[in-house]
Design an enzyme around this catalytic site. Structure first.
Site, mmCIF file in Angstrom:
data_model
loop_
_atom_site.group_PDB
_atom_site.id
_atom_site.type_symbol
_atom_site.label_atom_id
_atom_site.label_comp_id
_atom_site.label_asym_id
_atom_site.label_seq_id
_atom_site.Cartn_x
_atom_site.Cartn_y
_atom_site.Cartn_z
ATOM 1 N N THR B 146 28.946 16.148 12.473
ATOM 2 C CA THR B 146 30.281 15.609 12.742
ATOM 3 C C THR B 146 30.257 14.436 13.730
ATOM 4 O O THR B 146 29.513 14.447 14.685
ATOM 5 C CB THR B 146 31.158 16.735 13.325
ATOM 6 O OG1 THR B 146 31.063 17.850 12.459
ATOM 7 C CG2 THR B 146 32.598 16.305 13.448
ATOM 8 N N ARG B 317 50.091 54.619 24.605
ATOM 9 C CA ARG B 317 51.292 54.016 25.162
ATOM 10 C C ARG B 317 52.499 54.773 24.629
ATOM 11 O O ARG B 317 52.642 54.958 23.418
ATOM 12 C CB ARG B 317 51.381 52.554 24.753
ATOM 13 C CG ARG B 317 52.649 51.824 25.164
ATOM 14 C CD ARG B 317 52.642 51.460 26.620
ATOM 15 N NE ARG B 317 53.756 50.594 27.011
ATOM 16 C CZ ARG B 317 53.963 50.175 28.244
ATOM 17 N NH1 ARG B 317 53.154 50.552 29.235
ATOM 18 N NH2 ARG B 317 54.979 49.386 28.528
ATOM 19 N N THR B 429 38.300 26.139 10.669
ATOM 20 C CA THR B 429 37.968 24.721 10.515
ATOM 21 C C THR B 429 36.484 24.492 10.279
ATOM 22 O O THR B 429 36.104 23.677 9.456
ATOM 23 C CB THR B 429 38.421 23.952 11.787
ATOM 24 O OG1 THR B 429 39.752 24.327 12.105
ATOM 25 C CG2 THR B 429 38.347 22.463 11.570
ATOM 26 N N GLU B 431 32.459 25.127 9.185
ATOM 27 C CA GLU B 431 31.853 25.530 7.908
ATOM 28 C C GLU B 431 32.808 25.285 6.743
ATOM 29 O O GLU B 431 32.919 26.099 5.831
ATOM 30 C CB GLU B 431 31.432 27.012 7.946
ATOM 31 C CG GLU B 431 30.420 27.373 9.011
ATOM 32 C CD GLU B 431 29.156 26.514 8.932
ATOM 33 O OE1 GLU B 431 28.756 26.148 7.810
ATOM 34 O OE2 GLU B 431 28.591 26.186 9.995
#
Lengths: 674, 674
Positions: B146, B317, B429, B431
């Site tokens: 890139t 919870r 985003t 690969e």
């Protein structure tokens, strides 16, 4: 792209060209968004002052620890109040300045939680003692409600305030670890005082439920925590959100406070220990509604930032097939990109406009409430709850959608949207968890529906229930056709029908609904209200011809994409007919209309984002810069990374070097064996 | 809850009770998830060693700066390889250990990007020179593809490698700012070498497109960056993600490398400067497919962490209405909660199982490819692309859904899911950007569809296209009925019909589709493949009766919720009939079946999450602890916050004190005026 082609200059050129292409006049639309020229000018003036002050410089922010961010927040607080004095800012201008700081300051909590609760609920004598101190920040406060084991369900809070008649005191006590106050903004390190929510226990042991008490936490001379109180910061938040805010915890070990420190404007305990009930159970709701209604406006402006940054970047980013000019396509021109970003732009416009409407409605309600008239309370409550859920759920998603649309560089912290996302995330939980609010919205819709069943009076429905008029015997839903999608009314009426049918379905289900029904009902109800409001906005746009058309199209895009997101419900209740088995996609006409509308709006996108009027300082994004020179800004920003201060990283001698040497040794040995 | 009731003890009790209620045997299901008892035992042994080593302690991680995280990552790297030697770990065990470290180490990039690319594409002579050094980490590498202005579109990369015949060298050059390599993991501070993707320019100036070159970046003696190269870290990532990884930039100023450093197993340049083309254009795809296929497994295990943490916390919870036992309801028992969390659990099971299947398919393909048989490449490519998009898009969303389901405390960094989210986010985003991959998936589906139109051979479709068989003239879609929802086949066949109709629709639209059509087609195609795989998994469950039923129900839940999410498409193509206008919700039967299935699975939820076998060290979450004592852990974690080291915060004397004194003065003055 030819070798040597300068993509940085191309960035600039692309942005300039996009500005030339926009036909709507930026200043006209900007005045609309900023509620008139005069407010815009104030905004611009205040931004100008703040952005030039080194205290508000943001260039080091991403490299700071929480402790450094906290200290910076204190410096910013001091400075903004100094500036207010220097420039003689009005209360409104100061509030604007604080909003513009784009940082979660601990002092926010003093202003938006501590002070309003005190002001609205203190007895006259307590008020006269503290109001002036609070207003001038002679004491700094926080609001202690949530505990380690309880948030939403206030009635189960464990902290106690026991009346001691003999000394005319209350004893504030945390009986268990889980009764520790938790998440309290500004409590960790900053606040000197707090308003503590605690179960009021009378001397006979009777528990009359949660009430509010003013408790001093720290010594005003040296800031030491007072005896019997244990206070600290609860630690970092997810993804670095709210870094500068000292959300804190507190435990009380039988701490005595004077009886007059109970906030007793409504409920009281007499000196003899008798409990006097408040006149109206919901009299104290005003503050909460104010915060929620202001969340609509601020959510709209956040979407505006997301839209501006991502649309600007995708306008200058070029990637993929080359056009006739030898340049790759602008990323914004891909359907999969503009289809994600333009709807965010439309929502920003809608929620900013809606926020203004809501603030006005809130003011009217407050004026009436001050005269003892609570008639607008229920409607304002319904409106603010629904919109709070809608704006926060949508806004969080939009921030991430916009970030992701920027591809790889969107994941750089310098892109700016990650930080906004991390800070905005808790909005889905605070001021009423969205899933809990959904229940309230459903209850209120069911009440309106059931009233209607009794009264059959379809004419006097409130604005948030007006969609129920469609259930009157003589109305029937429309059949949308290709030609009708360009009319806003088509979308609005469909969304209203959907809400009406969903609420009736919920009523018919009684307790036997499916597991997501309440969320769907809540959304349908809120979206019907927003849709009809958008219809009014379109009708009331006081703009010149061209701008009216462009902004009108943006509102229409909001309506159509909302219909698109509601398709399952529309199909399910026969408001949209399913296709023939094996036939063509029956949603195609709607979706193609959305595409056409987007393509028409594309040339206007930069103008419509410019109209928000953001400066580079406000956006603090390398990808959202006004001049489009994104690559240069990314480069410049990276040079400031602390890891780059030294060529050889800390850890080289200790770890990297031995690893390389060992590896070289082993490889050498292997080779010599061959 | 009675005063003095200990919610901490209740936490523990609730968790114990939930374990008692689970009927499926944890060890049986665990062996299934871990691919057999033996692999589980290895896993457990390695986790035991790592979790007791102080180098892998996580208690300070959240308080560290990036520089500290980077140094810690180096220490971890050194230690894990030491341990591998001490314990004589196999290659597989070492890989497992590195995976378990739960930290984005720069050395990952050496192992998953640099080494495989080198191994598969270096010429025999280059290989013999470097392979051993690389394997022993005598040099550390990164993979430089890139650039600042180009990512997805590799053919437009600007970096050049010009052949110099005279010296038999290549000259690596970055002609512009925007040609700077960017985002390169381990480049910023760590790597000594890199494989650079650059346009190969022959001596006559001819550009023959991107090729790979091995370039030394730093001196092996002192780690200084070599002359002509500018290298640095690109700065922090959004939300603090990938903090320890030194993603870097690099610019080359006419840097010479020996000609043999071109990775020339396939394409070559002869000493005379003649370009020799590779025999098969896609021969080098193997590595990329391997990374994508491993992403399915790792995505599944991330969903498993999200499900475990959130389901455990929501089990202990308690909030809201009190039951007959005087206790508030467990949050997991609310439909709006379990409806969000159990589907995540189901997806974890599905993707873990699917990942195993995919790895096997990848291995088969690799074996064939090694023999020159590329026949499985296209199918494996289609499979891995589709699943990569599906697992990452869904996984990101699931992490956030799980975090949000935990309400206020979910926003604490100690909850653990925020960190996982920030690290996982870029998987959408890297690969292959998911939106770009969608296009490839659509293309491949259209190709299969058009082949079918020519051949009319419905019997020899590959697994990823097998849904197209439904378009044969003699098949017709089913009408799902209430009673059929409990059969997996109902969901599977519907999802396959949907894919078939969507692909045909896309083909009929040609270029004239709406703006989201490709995303919908891609999803439909991938979900059809997963659904039919899930059908096979249900059929092939080799478990005892009870466990087979429980895991089968979980797979069924996956299918039904996938159908639910596909409703718009199903309606649109007449596969699901829309309701009568004004009638009842026509999706009700499906949704009620989902609710029933969830309610049946609820008592098994803790057992099914225990079966993942996570230790507290692996999860590193105060809310996901095995014993359920979440409040105690939150308390303990908060005590370590650096802001709590000093009672009086840094900044008090400088900012808080003057502010308070000034405010007190002003208030005093006002009061004296009264």
């Amino acid at each position: 792209m030819a070798v040597g082609h300068d993509a940085c200059l191309q960035n600039k050129l692309d942005m300039e060209n996009a500005r030339v292409k926009s036909t709507a006049k930026v200043d006209i639309v900007r005045d609309l968004l900023h509620n008139g020229r005069s407010e815009w000018e104030t905004h611009q003036r205040v931004v100008g002052i703040l952005s030039q002050d080194p205290v508000f410089d943001k260039s080091q922010r991403l490299f700071m620890t929480r402790s450094e961010r906290y200290k910076r927040a204190l410096a910013m607080t001091t400075r903004v109040y100094e500036l207010a004095e220097i420039h003689n800012w009005s209360h409104k201008e100061s509030a604007l300045a604080i909003n513009l700081l784009d940082e979660q300051l601990p002092m926010f909590l003093h202003a938006i939680a501590f002070e309003p609760v005190f002001t609205s609920q203190a007895s006259p004598s307590l008020f006269s003692k503290y109001a002036s101190l609070i207003a001038h920040r002679g004491i700094v406060g926080c609001y202690l409600q949530t505990e380690l084991a309880h948030g939403t369900n206030v009635s189960s809070l464990e902290t106690t305030a026991t009346f001691i008649q003999e000394t005319q005191e209350f004893e504030i006590h945390s009986p268990t670890l889980t009764s520790s106050k938790w998440w309290i903004g500004a409590l960790g390190k900053t606040a000197t005082h707090g308003i503590v929510q605690a179960k009021l226990i009378l001397e006979d042991g009777k528990d009359v439920g949660p009430h509010l008490f003013l408790v001093q936490l720290r010594c005003l001379n040296d800031h030491r925590v007072l005896p019997g109180i244990e206070v600290g910061d609860i630690g970092p938040k997810a993804m670095g959100g709210f870094a500068p805010t000292d959300n804190g915890f507190a435990r009380f070990d039988r701490v005595r406070i004077p009886a007059e420190n109970m906030l007793s404007k409504f409920a009281q305990v007499t000196p003899e220990g008798k409990y006097v009930q408040p006149p109206h159970a919901k009299i104290s709701y005003g503050g909460m509604l104010y915060i929620r209604s202001s969340m609509v406006t601020s959510g709209g402006w956040l979407m505006a930032k997301a839209a501006t940054i991502s649309i600007r970047y995708c306008t200058v980013r070029r990637q993929g097939t080359k056009g006739l000019d030898g340049l790759e396509q602008q990323v914004i021109s891909y359907p999969s990109t503009y289809y994600r970003l333009l709807p965010i732009l439309s929502r920003a416009y809608v929620f900013i406009s809606l926020g203004r409407k809501l603030t006005a409605a809130f003011d009217t309600m407050s004026q009436r409430l001050a005269k003892g008239d609570a008639s607008l309370l229920a409607e304002t409550h319904a409106m603010t709850s629904g919109l709070k859920v809608l704006v926060t759920t949508t806004g969080i998603q939009d921030l991430e959608t916009a970030r992701r649309a920027m591809g790889g560089h969107g994941y750089s912290a310098f892109a700016g949207l990650g930080r906004l996302y991390a800070d905005y995330l808790p909005s889905a939980t605070y001021e009423g968890d969205n899933y809990a609010l959904d229940q309230q919205i459903v209850r209120s819709a069911l009440k309106a529906y059931s009233n209607l069943g009794t009264s059959l009076d379809y004419s006097s429905l409130s604005p948030t229930s007006s969609y129920l008029r469609l259930l009157s015997p003589n109305s029937s839903p429309p059949s949308p056709s290709l030609s009708s999608w360009n009319k806003p009314d088509t979308s609005i009426i469909l969304l209203e029908w959907r809400a009406a049918f969903m609420v009736r379905e919920r009523a018919l289900c009684k307790g036997e609904g499916d597991a997501s029904l309440d969320q769907r009902v809540s959304r349908a109800v809120s979206e019907a209200f927003v849709a009809s409001s958008v219809g009014e906005m379109i009708g009331g746009l006081e703009l010149e011809e061209r701008e009216r058309r462009v902004v009108g199209d943006l509102f229409r895009l909001y309506l159509l994409t909302t219909v698109e997101s509601a398709l399952v419900d529309l199909f399910s209740f026969g408001l949209f007919r399913s296709g023939e088995v094996g036939g063509r996609d029956s949603t195609r006409e709607l979706r193609m209309e959305i595409k056409r509308l987007c393509e028409g709006l594309l040339p206007e996108a930069i103008g419509l984002t410019d109209a928000f009027g953001f400066t580079d300082w406000e956006l603090d994004s390398a990808l959202g810069v006004r001049d489009g020179m994104v690559y240069q800004r990314l480069w410049d920003a990276a040079q400031k990374e602390p890891l780059n201060e030294r060529e050889i990283p800390d850890g080289y001698e200790e770890y990297i070097k031995p690893m390389l040497e060992r590896g070289q040794r082993l490889a050498g040995r292997e080779r010599s064996k061959l």
